[in-house]
Design a protein around this motif. Structure first.
Motif, PDB file in Angstrom:
ATOM      1  N   UNK A   1      18.706  45.483  41.889  1.00 21.90           N
ATOM      2  CA  UNK A   1      19.060  44.179  41.336  1.00 21.90           C
ATOM      3  C   UNK A   1      20.487  43.769  41.691  1.00 21.90           C
ATOM      4  N   UNK A   2      21.414  44.748  41.765  1.00 23.12           N
ATOM      5  CA  UNK A   2      22.809  44.433  42.074  1.00 23.12           C
ATOM      6  C   UNK A   2      22.979  43.687  43.388  1.00 23.12           C
ATOM      7  N   UNK A   3      22.542  44.275  44.512  1.00 26.89           N
ATOM      8  CA  UNK A   3      22.653  43.576  45.795  1.00 26.89           C
ATOM      9  C   UNK A   3      21.870  42.262  45.831  1.00 26.89           C
ATOM     10  N   UNK A   4      20.714  42.216  45.156  1.00 26.76           N
ATOM     11  CA  UNK A   4      19.952  40.965  45.152  1.00 26.76           C
ATOM     12  C   UNK A   4      20.752  39.863  44.466  1.00 26.76           C
ATOM     13  N   UNK A   5      21.282  40.169  43.287  1.00 24.57           N
ATOM     14  CA  UNK A   5      22.016  39.160  42.523  1.00 24.57           C
ATOM     15  C   UNK A   5      23.304  38.752  43.220  1.00 24.57           C
ATOM     16  N   UNK A   6      23.964  39.725  43.859  1.00 24.62           N
ATOM     17  CA  UNK A   6      25.284  39.472  44.431  1.00 24.62           C
ATOM     18  C   UNK A   6      25.244  38.815  45.804  1.00 24.62           C
ATOM     19  N   UNK A   7      24.221  39.121  46.599  1.00 24.12           N
ATOM     20  CA  UNK A   7      24.301  38.762  48.021  1.00 24.12           C
ATOM     21  C   UNK A   7      23.004  38.209  48.594  1.00 24.12           C
ATOM     22  N   UNK A   8      22.205  37.579  47.735  1.00 24.45           N
ATOM     23  CA  UNK A   8      20.912  37.042  48.196  1.00 24.45           C
ATOM     24  C   UNK A   8      21.091  36.078  49.373  1.00 24.45           C
TER      25      UNK A   8
ATOM     26  N   UNK B   1      37.184  42.869  37.646  1.00 26.04           N
ATOM     27  CA  UNK B   1      38.450  42.533  38.295  1.00 26.04           C
ATOM     28  C   UNK B   1      38.384  42.458  39.804  1.00 26.04           C
ATOM     29  N   UNK B   2      37.550  43.301  40.439  1.00 26.14           N
ATOM     30  CA  UNK B   2      37.477  43.290  41.904  1.00 26.14           C
ATOM     31  C   UNK B   2      36.100  42.854  42.378  1.00 26.14           C
ATOM     32  N   UNK B   3      35.458  41.980  41.599  1.00 24.34           N
ATOM     33  CA  UNK B   3      34.117  41.467  41.922  1.00 24.34           C
ATOM     34  C   UNK B   3      33.080  42.568  42.057  1.00 24.34           C
ATOM     35  N   UNK B   4      33.270  43.663  41.344  1.00 21.99           N
ATOM     36  CA  UNK B   4      32.205  44.655  41.242  1.00 21.99           C
ATOM     37  C   UNK B   4      32.352  45.875  42.101  1.00 21.99           C
TER      38      UNK B   4
ATOM     39  N   UNK C   1      20.757  36.066  36.519  1.00 26.62           N
ATOM     40  CA  UNK C   1      22.047  35.433  36.241  1.00 26.62           C
ATOM     41  C   UNK C   1      23.006  36.327  35.448  1.00 26.62           C
ATOM     42  N   UNK C   2      22.511  37.113  34.453  1.00 26.66           N
ATOM     43  CA  UNK C   2      23.453  37.990  33.733  1.00 26.66           C
ATOM     44  C   UNK C   2      24.170  38.991  34.644  1.00 26.66           C
ATOM     45  N   UNK C   3      23.495  39.401  35.722  1.00 26.49           N
ATOM     46  CA  UNK C   3      24.140  40.329  36.666  1.00 26.49           C
ATOM     47  C   UNK C   3      25.254  39.596  37.416  1.00 26.49           C
ATOM     48  N   UNK C   4      24.968  38.364  37.836  1.00 25.19           N
ATOM     49  CA  UNK C   4      25.994  37.584  38.546  1.00 25.19           C
ATOM     50  C   UNK C   4      27.199  37.332  37.640  1.00 25.19           C
ATOM     51  N   UNK C   5      26.925  37.059  36.369  1.00 22.04           N
ATOM     52  CA  UNK C   5      28.017  36.826  35.413  1.00 22.04           C
ATOM     53  C   UNK C   5      28.841  38.097  35.225  1.00 22.04           C
ATOM     54  N   UNK C   6      28.166  39.234  35.172  1.00 21.29           N
ATOM     55  CA  UNK C   6      28.850  40.510  35.000  1.00 21.29           C
ATOM     56  C   UNK C   6      29.738  40.806  36.211  1.00 21.29           C
TER      57      UNK C   6
END
Length: 271
Positions: free
Chosen positions: A64-71, A259-262, A249-254
């Motif tokens: 889910x992390x890469x999907x939410x961050x870099x789709x 501080x360093x965009x994850x 969306x909650x992952x993108x918000x997180x």
């Protein structure tokens, strides 16, 4: 059988487990879509993402992390999301050894902690976010951090006392607890995250639309087919659903709140 479908599986679980876990599901998709399946495995999520950019894979089960961050960057399209225990969501589980004295994240200050992959949602982003919420960072909070590169490796490390705590994919923990509890029974869950959209099956933007539609249809109807349902039951998946972006969306918000965009610039050692 037409042209091979090149399917990548991010190493959310170690290679041997990945093969067992996904083989029947991938064979089913290939059979119903009239394609052979070539399984591609890589150690890190980043390597899987790079294959999309090169046009070297058609489908992938990604975190889910890469999907939410870099789709948009990698051009993947979510075809289906698994529904597990009645919901299309999963959680991060913070785990410790069963008989340890730790009951809260605060108890792990100055201890050894395991992350999974640098881009993992449940295995890295969530615990980093928990620390950021209280003004802390892993580099200074823990005595030492390691990357295990799979959730079952993290469970093993906690069970054997190699690390004091770890954050893992709740689906994976529940899967092992159900089928092979030898390791999970030696761990204890001390915190669960909010729900996030479960890891989806994604398709390359280069895959023809009619083939994407066909594969999505196979997955969405799989629970209605006795053979398909048998495979899903082994994976503890109820059915597949059409993904909804608001689940992620909650992952993108997180990620935006880190501080360093994850991504950690610090490179923890391997256990």
């Amino acid at each position: 059988q037409g042209k091979l479908l090149r399917v990548a599986v991010a190493a959310m679980i170690s290679p041997k487990e990945t093969f067992i876990y996904y083989r029947e599901l991938l064979d089913y998709i290939g059979r119903k879509a009239g394609r052979g399946i070539q399984l591609i495995q890589r150690k890190t999520y980043d390597e899987i993402n790079a294959l999309f950019l090169k046009g070297e894979i058609d489908l992938a089960f990604i975190c889910t992390g890469p999907y939410a961050a870099a789709r948009e960057k990698y051009g993947f399209e979510a075809l289906a999301t698994p529904q597990v225990r009645g919901k299309p969501f999963y959680q991060s589980y913070l785990i410790v050894e069963k008989d340890s004295p730790y009951h809260h994240l605060e108890d792990l200050r100055g201890r050894v902690f395991a992350f999974t992959d640098p881009d993992s949602n449940t295995g890295t982003l969530v615990p980093r976010y928990w620390l950021a919420q209280v003004g802390e960072a892993p580099e200074t909070y823990f005595q030492k951090t390691v990357y295990t590169y799979s959730h079952d490796n993290s469970i093993l490390a906690v069970a054997k006392g190699l690390v004091d705590g770890a954050a893992v994919d709740g689906h994976q923990w529940e899967y092992f607890q159900h089928f092979t509890p030898a390791l999970t029974s030696r761990t204890r869950v001390i915190r669960k995250s909010e729900p996030y959209g479960s890891p989806p099956l994604v398709a390359s933007g280069r895959l023809p639309d009619d083939l994407k539609t066909k594969i999505r249809g196979v997955l969405l109807a799989m629970h209605q087919d006795p053979g398909g349902k048998e495979i899903l039951d082994k994976l503890l998946i109820d059915r597949f659903l059409v993904p909804r972006e608001e689940w992620y969306e909650p992952v993108r918000a997180m990620i935006a709140g880190l501080p360093d965009s994850g991504r950690s610039s610090h490179a923890p050692s391997k256990p």
